[in-house]
Motif scaffolding. Structure first.
Motif, PDB file in Angstrom:
ATOM      1  N   LEU A  53       0.974  -1.250   0.127  1.00 57.01           N
ATOM      2  CA  LEU A  53       0.034   0.033  -0.034  1.00 57.01           C
ATOM      3  C   LEU A  53       0.752   1.304  -0.136  1.00 57.01           C
ATOM      4  CD1 LEU A  53      -2.885  -1.142   2.613  1.00 57.01           C
ATOM      5  CD2 LEU A  53      -2.918  -1.029  -0.119  1.00 57.01           C
ATOM      6  N   ALA A  54       2.045   1.095   0.771  1.00 55.61           N
ATOM      7  CA  ALA A  54       2.728   2.426   0.726  1.00 55.61           C
ATOM      8  C   ALA A  54       3.495   2.652  -0.845  1.00 55.61           C
ATOM      9  CB  ALA A  54       3.961   2.038   1.563  1.00 55.61           C
ATOM     10  N   LYS A  55       3.741   1.619  -1.352  1.00 55.71           N
ATOM     11  CA  LYS A  55       4.348   1.772  -2.702  1.00 55.71           C
ATOM     12  C   LYS A  55       3.641   2.210  -3.868  1.00 55.71           C
ATOM     13  CE  LYS A  55       8.593  -1.239  -1.754  1.00 55.71           C
ATOM     14  NZ  LYS A  55       8.996  -2.506  -1.810  1.00 55.71           N
ATOM     15  N   ILE A  56       2.307   1.504  -3.741  1.00 58.68           N
ATOM     16  CA  ILE A  56       1.426   1.830  -5.118  1.00 58.68           C
ATOM     17  C   ILE A  56       1.404   3.278  -5.482  1.00 58.68           C
ATOM     18  CG2 ILE A  56      -0.897   2.027  -5.717  1.00 58.68           C
ATOM     19  CD1 ILE A  56      -1.305  -0.968  -4.328  1.00 58.68           C
ATOM     20  N   PRO A  57       1.233   4.253  -4.429  1.00 60.00           N
ATOM     21  CA  PRO A  57       1.162   5.738  -5.029  1.00 60.00           C
ATOM     22  C   PRO A  57       2.365   6.320  -5.352  1.00 60.00           C
ATOM     23  CG  PRO A  57       0.772   5.714  -2.550  1.00 60.00           C
ATOM     24  CD  PRO A  57       1.105   4.122  -2.892  1.00 60.00           C
ATOM     25  N   GLU A  58       3.534   5.640  -4.938  1.00 59.71           N
ATOM     26  CA  GLU A  58       4.737   6.179  -5.274  1.00 59.71           C
ATOM     27  C   GLU A  58       5.183   5.667  -6.863  1.00 59.71           C
ATOM     28  OE1 GLU A  58       6.856   8.215  -3.400  1.00 59.71           O
ATOM     29  OE2 GLU A  58       5.040   8.001  -1.936  1.00 59.71           O
ATOM     30  N   MET A  59       4.478   4.909  -7.367  1.00 54.43           N
ATOM     31  CA  MET A  59       4.667   3.987  -8.711  1.00 54.43           C
ATOM     32  C   MET A  59       3.672   4.527  -9.799  1.00 54.43           C
ATOM     33  SD  MET A  59       7.811   2.456  -8.571  1.00 54.43           S
ATOM     34  CE  MET A  59       7.594   1.422  -9.690  1.00 54.43           C
ATOM     35  N   PRO A  60       4.210   4.534 -11.049  1.00 52.00           N
ATOM     36  CA  PRO A  60       3.282   4.842 -11.992  1.00 52.00           C
ATOM     37  C   PRO A  60       1.826   3.764 -12.070  1.00 52.00           C
ATOM     38  CG  PRO A  60       5.512   4.648 -12.943  1.00 52.00           C
ATOM     39  CD  PRO A  60       5.532   4.238 -11.595  1.00 52.00           C
ATOM     40  N   THR A  61       1.020   4.231 -12.580  1.00 52.45           N
ATOM     41  CA  THR A  61      -0.208   3.342 -12.526  1.00 52.45           C
ATOM     42  C   THR A  61      -0.306   2.182 -13.454  1.00 52.45           C
ATOM     43  OG1 THR A  61      -1.308   5.079 -14.169  1.00 52.45           O
ATOM     44  CG2 THR A  61      -1.587   5.470 -11.721  1.00 52.45           C
ATOM     45  N   ASP A  62       0.476   2.065 -14.092  1.00 51.47           N
ATOM     46  CA  ASP A  62       0.207   0.940 -15.149  1.00 51.47           C
ATOM     47  C   ASP A  62       1.338  -0.300 -14.690  1.00 51.47           C
ATOM     48  OD1 ASP A  62       2.957   2.032 -15.632  1.00 51.47           O
ATOM     49  OD2 ASP A  62       2.987   1.741 -17.876  1.00 51.47           O
ATOM     50  N   VAL A  63       1.569  -0.217 -13.237  1.00 52.01           N
ATOM     51  CA  VAL A  63       2.428  -1.279 -12.763  1.00 52.01           C
ATOM     52  C   VAL A  63       1.146  -2.262 -12.134  1.00 52.01           C
ATOM     53  CG1 VAL A  63       3.352  -2.015 -10.565  1.00 52.01           C
ATOM     54  CG2 VAL A  63       4.250  -0.217 -11.795  1.00 52.01           C
ATOM     55  N   CYS A  64       1.729  -3.704 -12.524  1.00 49.56           N
ATOM     56  CA  CYS A  64       0.902  -4.673 -12.481  1.00 49.56           C
ATOM     57  C   CYS A  64       1.187  -5.163 -11.108  1.00 49.56           C
ATOM     58  CB  CYS A  64       0.953  -5.571 -13.482  1.00 49.56           C
ATOM     59  SG  CYS A  64      -0.255  -7.068 -13.640  1.00 49.56           S
ATOM     60  N   ARG A  77      -9.127  -6.665   2.606  1.00 51.17           N
ATOM     61  CA  ARG A  77      -9.999  -5.658   1.822  1.00 51.17           C
ATOM     62  C   ARG A  77      -9.244  -4.368   1.280  1.00 51.17           C
ATOM     63  NH1 ARG A  77     -15.578  -3.376   4.975  1.00 51.17           N
ATOM     64  NH2 ARG A  77     -16.195  -5.592   4.489  1.00 51.17           N
ATOM     65  N   GLN A  78      -8.213  -4.233   2.140  1.00 50.53           N
ATOM     66  CA  GLN A  78      -7.322  -3.046   1.696  1.00 50.53           C
ATOM     67  C   GLN A  78      -6.692  -3.270   0.225  1.00 50.53           C
ATOM     68  OE1 GLN A  78      -4.643  -1.561   5.051  1.00 50.53           O
ATOM     69  NE2 GLN A  78      -5.418  -3.573   5.807  1.00 50.53           N
ATOM     70  N   ILE A  79      -6.467  -4.455   0.003  1.00 52.14           N
ATOM     71  CA  ILE A  79      -5.778  -4.796  -1.389  1.00 52.14           C
ATOM     72  C   ILE A  79      -6.439  -5.121  -2.549  1.00 52.14           C
ATOM     73  CG2 ILE A  79      -3.518  -5.593  -0.147  1.00 52.14           C
ATOM     74  CD1 ILE A  79      -3.994  -8.112  -1.163  1.00 52.14           C
ATOM     75  N   ILE A  80      -7.825  -5.298  -2.286  1.00 52.77           N
ATOM     76  CA  ILE A  80      -9.001  -5.635  -3.377  1.00 52.77           C
ATOM     77  C   ILE A  80      -9.094  -4.212  -4.353  1.00 52.77           C
ATOM     78  CG2 ILE A  80     -11.338  -6.252  -3.722  1.00 52.77           C
ATOM     79  CD1 ILE A  80      -9.746  -8.521  -2.891  1.00 52.77           C
ATOM     80  N   GLY A  81      -8.775  -4.488  -5.579  1.00 51.82           N
ATOM     81  CA  GLY A  81      -8.880  -3.529  -6.504  1.00 51.82           C
ATOM     82  C   GLY A  81      -7.644  -2.857  -6.693  1.00 51.82           C
ATOM     83  N   ARG A  82      -6.431  -3.093  -5.755  1.00 51.10           N
ATOM     84  CA  ARG A  82      -5.196  -2.604  -6.057  1.00 51.10           C
ATOM     85  C   ARG A  82      -4.164  -3.487  -6.341  1.00 51.10           C
ATOM     86  NH1 ARG A  82      -6.714  -0.035  -0.955  1.00 51.10           N
ATOM     87  NH2 ARG A  82      -7.250   2.353  -1.584  1.00 51.10           N
ATOM     88  N   ALA A  83      -4.389  -4.775  -5.915  1.00 48.82           N
ATOM     89  CA  ALA A  83      -3.505  -6.033  -6.578  1.00 48.82           C
ATOM     90  C   ALA A  83      -4.149  -6.569  -7.628  1.00 48.82           C
ATOM     91  CB  ALA A  83      -3.195  -6.934  -5.470  1.00 48.82           C
ATOM     92  N   ALA A  84      -3.464  -6.376  -9.010  1.00 46.24           N
ATOM     93  CA  ALA A  84      -3.848  -7.086 -10.026  1.00 46.24           C
ATOM     94  C   ALA A  84      -4.002  -8.777  -9.995  1.00 46.24           C
ATOM     95  CB  ALA A  84      -2.885  -6.896 -11.103  1.00 46.24           C
ATOM     96  N   MET A  85      -3.376  -9.247  -9.054  1.00 50.59           N
ATOM     97  CA  MET A  85      -3.185 -10.913  -8.979  1.00 50.59           C
ATOM     98  C   MET A  85      -2.906 -11.064  -7.326  1.00 50.59           C
ATOM     99  SD  MET A  85      -1.634 -13.787 -11.083  1.00 50.59           S
ATOM    100  CE  MET A  85      -3.073 -13.942 -12.336  1.00 50.59           C
ATOM    101  N   ILE A  86      -3.678 -11.990  -6.841  1.00 53.72           N
ATOM    102  CA  ILE A  86      -3.274 -12.529  -5.427  1.00 53.72           C
ATOM    103  C   ILE A  86      -2.841 -13.873  -5.759  1.00 53.72           C
ATOM    104  CG2 ILE A  86      -3.880 -13.453  -3.410  1.00 53.72           C
ATOM    105  CD1 ILE A  86      -6.107 -10.906  -3.487  1.00 53.72           C
ATOM    106  N   GLU A  87      -1.438 -14.169  -5.677  1.00 54.58           N
ATOM    107  CA  GLU A  87      -0.903 -15.447  -6.156  1.00 54.58           C
ATOM    108  C   GLU A  87      -0.914 -16.563  -4.973  1.00 54.58           C
ATOM    109  OE1 GLU A  87       2.840 -15.520  -8.176  1.00 54.58           O
ATOM    110  OE2 GLU A  87       2.616 -13.930  -9.059  1.00 54.58           O
ATOM    111  N   SER A  88      -1.446 -16.028  -4.044  1.00 55.15           N
ATOM    112  CA  SER A  88      -1.132 -16.884  -2.721  1.00 55.15           C
ATOM    113  C   SER A  88      -2.441 -17.217  -2.063  1.00 55.15           C
ATOM    114  CB  SER A  88       0.037 -16.318  -1.534  1.00 55.15           C
ATOM    115  OG  SER A  88      -0.493 -14.768  -1.702  1.00 55.15           O
ATOM    116  N   VAL A  89      -3.314 -17.628  -2.938  1.00 57.48           N
ATOM    117  CA  VAL A  89      -4.692 -18.138  -2.029  1.00 57.48           C
ATOM    118  C   VAL A  89      -4.282 -19.648  -1.425  1.00 57.48           C
ATOM    119  CG1 VAL A  89      -7.099 -18.474  -2.331  1.00 57.48           C
ATOM    120  CG2 VAL A  89      -5.822 -16.770  -3.614  1.00 57.48           C
ATOM    121  N   ASP A  90      -4.364 -19.499   0.016  1.00 53.21           N
ATOM    122  CA  ASP A  90      -4.012 -20.775   0.597  1.00 53.21           C
ATOM    123  C   ASP A  90      -5.191 -21.339   1.153  1.00 53.21           C
ATOM    124  OD1 ASP A  90      -4.196 -18.976   2.303  1.00 53.21           O
ATOM    125  OD2 ASP A  90      -1.915 -18.844   2.896  1.00 53.21           O
TER     126      ASP A  90
END
Ligand SMILES: *Cc1c(COP(=O)(O)O)cnc(C)c1O
Length: 223
Positions: A53-64, A77-90
């Motif tokens: 969450l700290a890095k997202i606003p510091e980087m261009p918006t086309d980062v995946c 809830r905080q990362i929904i809509g922000r992370a393009a993919m959650i690789e670690s559904v356990d």
């Protein structure tokens, strides 16, 4: 050219067609990520919610952004809509929560199901039997806002290449079994995320389509 840019170019040049690179930037400062971005890298992997969450606003918006760490449900809830993919559904519980939170947020979240094949007890994920059982129980029409895109896994942390290859083959064969026998109707189930700095060439030989490289790009992490 910076060392980070050189590492990215060298690794990318070595990847066969169809294999993507996730630059694992956890514990590295935004300046390092910007160097990678300027070298053309767009997919970054982070393992902690606050850091992401700290890095997202510091980087261009086309980062995946790929989330690759163990995800506590209270932080989801905080990362929904922000992370393009959650690789670690356990867990199944986490998958259901991702789905309900994504629906609530009016977005679709792409996920990978994490397989646990390594010797270490501490790692998270489904065993191959649990995951095949899970897919045979579900038709997935009940998922409204989640797209299951494949599997993610890690090999045992060892120098024994035979053991590492065995782990990767088990991840890949589990993926293939789900795709061809258990859930052949599942659309877009085609990612096998495996391979890190020390073992990604071997992972590719064993069928990886997405490698997650941190140290090999950014150097050692300062914890
Ligand atoms: C940290 C991490 C990586 C990257 O590891 P390196 O050895 O630095 O390349 C890859 N995958 C996951 C899940 C990680 O947590």
């Amino acid at each position: 050219m910076t060392a980070i840019a050189e590492n990215i170019q060298r690794i990318k040049a070595s990847l066969p067609e169809g294999v993507e690179l996730c630059a694992v930037s956890k514990f590295h400062p935004v300046e390092a990520l910007r160097e990678a971005y300027d070298a053309g890298q767009r997919t970054f992997g982070e393992s902690r919610v606050q850091e992401l969450l700290a890095k997202i606003p510091e980087m261009p918006t086309d980062v995946c952004w790929h989330f690759i760490g163990h995800l506590q449900t209270n932080k989801l809830r905080q990362i929904i809509g922000r992370a393009a993919m959650i690789e670690s559904v356990d867990s199944e519980r986490l998958l259901r929560l991702i789905d309900s939170e994504s629906e609530r947020a009016g977005t679709v979240t792409r996920v990978l199901m994490q397989l646990h094949v390594a010797a270490e007890e501490t790692k998270f994920g489904f065993t191959p039997d649990e995951l095949t059982e899970f897919f045979s129980r579900h038709g997935f029409e009940s998922l409204k806002a989640t797209h299951i895109c494949g599997v993610m896994g890690m090999a045992t942390n060892t120098d024994d290449e035979a053991r590492i290859a065995e782990d990767f083959r088990l991840i890949h064969s589990t993926f293939k079994k789900i795709r061809s026998e258990i859930a052949p109707d599942l659309r877009g189930f085609d990612i096998v995320s495996m391979g890190m700095s020390g073992d990604y060439p071997l992972a590719i030989e064993c069928g990886s389509t997405l490698v997650r490289v941190g140290t090999g790009i950014f150097g050692e992490r300062q914890y």
